[in-house]
Design a protein around this motif. Structure first.
Motif, short mmCIF file in Angstrom:
data_model
loop_
_atom_site.label_atom_id
_atom_site.label_comp_id
_atom_site.label_asym_id
_atom_site.label_seq_id
_atom_site.Cartn_x
_atom_site.Cartn_y
_atom_site.Cartn_z
N UNK A 73 0.81 -1.22 0.00
CA UNK A 73 0.00 0.00 0.00
C UNK A 73 0.85 1.28 0.00
N UNK A 74 1.97 1.26 0.72
CA UNK A 74 2.97 2.33 0.60
C UNK A 74 4.12 1.71 -0.20
N UNK A 75 4.14 1.93 -1.52
CA UNK A 75 5.00 1.14 -2.41
C UNK A 75 6.46 1.59 -2.47
N UNK A 76 7.16 1.39 -1.37
CA UNK A 76 8.58 1.73 -1.31
C UNK A 76 9.23 0.99 -0.16
N UNK A 77 10.56 1.05 -0.13
CA UNK A 77 11.31 0.52 1.00
C UNK A 77 11.23 1.52 2.15
N UNK A 78 11.12 1.02 3.38
CA UNK A 78 11.10 1.90 4.54
C UNK A 78 12.48 2.44 4.86
N UNK B 146 5.60 -2.00 11.22
CA UNK B 146 6.00 -0.83 10.45
C UNK B 146 6.59 -1.36 9.15
N UNK B 147 5.70 -1.51 8.16
CA UNK B 147 6.07 -2.27 6.96
C UNK B 147 5.40 -1.80 5.68
N UNK B 148 4.85 -0.58 5.69
CA UNK B 148 4.21 -0.08 4.48
C UNK B 148 2.93 -0.82 4.11
#
Length: 258
Positions: free
Chosen positions: A219-224, A251-253
């Motif tokens: 859903x948050x399409x990037x590396x943290x 905490x994993x997007x």
């Protein structure tokens, strides 16, 4: 933008006067956590096998951070490090167990030595440090322990092996047990469960194209970023999180909901 510090101003002194220990604090999420705690006023002892470089701590007051060479799998070394710290400081308020290893060895090729090493760093190290920290926190009537688990502790590892998955499940069990036991003493114990975070360990396990492919469906399409995890840890280490204990905070997007 630095991957270690938040891109917003942090001028809170909510941890002023607090004494913290961060294991695995010489790199990655551990190093970002050192920054987050020190910038909030804490004095931080960094327990790590590696040596911190001047550049890693250049933005922090010199009197805020104390590097200590410690192998967290060695009970004698851990005991000596805590004894030395407590002899110099009035007490211990915060423990962050961030030290970890995650070799990607396929299950059928894992040796007994490698299996034992992964559990020793991720689980035994957490146990050994908690064992020394809890009495000091109980004595002071206040404490915050934050253990690093992983999305692997909720499901299975994306890049690490079966031993890493097993270890991170074990960290969650220890976290819950300690939270139940020491909540009445003013000590909260929580775990953070990072997903794919931009650290040297992650980069060593997955090449750039694999990281992009893995995170594209999030859903948050990037590396943290390490600072994002560190900000969560700093919150759990504060008075603002006084009613949170025994939690395993993702905490994993949004990785686990897809």
């Amino acid at each position: 933008m630095s991957i270690l510090t938040a891109p917003v101003s942090v001028d809170s002194r909510e941890l002023e006067g607090r004494v913290a220990v961060v294991t695995g604090g010489a790199s990655g999420m551990g190093l970002a956590t050192v920054h987050a705690l020190a910038r909030r006023g804490a004095t931080v002892a960094v327990f790590d096998l590696a040596v911190l470089g001047d550049g890693d701590l250049a933005s922090l007051p010199a009197d805020r951070v104390r590097p200590v060479a410690v192998d967290v799998t060695d009970g004698d070394q851990v005991d000596r490090a805590f004894a030395s710290l407590l002899a110099e400081q009035p007490g211990l308020d915060i423990l962050v167990n961030a030290a970890g290893v995650a070799p990607p060895t396929p299950f059928e090729f894992i040796t007994e030595n490698e299996w034992s090493r992964v559990l020793a760093v991720n689980v035994n190290g957490t146990f050994l440090c908690c064992r020394r920290a809890v009495p000091a926190m109980r004595s002071g009537g206040w404490g915050r322990i934050v253990n690093f688990s992983s999305t692997a502790g909720k499901t299975i590892s994306t890049a690490g092996g079966a031993h890493y998955t097993t270890a991170k499940h074990g960290v969650l069990g220890l976290t819950r047990h300690l939270a139940k036991a020491y909540g009445p003493d003013g000590v909260t114990v929580n775990a953070v469960c990072p997903g794919l975070i931009d650290t040297p360990m992650t980069r060593g396990l997955l090449p750039e194209e694999s990281l992009e492919k893995a995170t594209r469906s999030f859903p948050v399409p990037r590396v943290g970023q390490p600072w994002e995890v560190a900000e969560l840890v700093a919150f759990l280490a504060s008075d603002r999180a006084a009613y949170i204990t025994g939690a395993a905070v993702d905490i994993n997007g949004g990785d686990l909901i897809v």
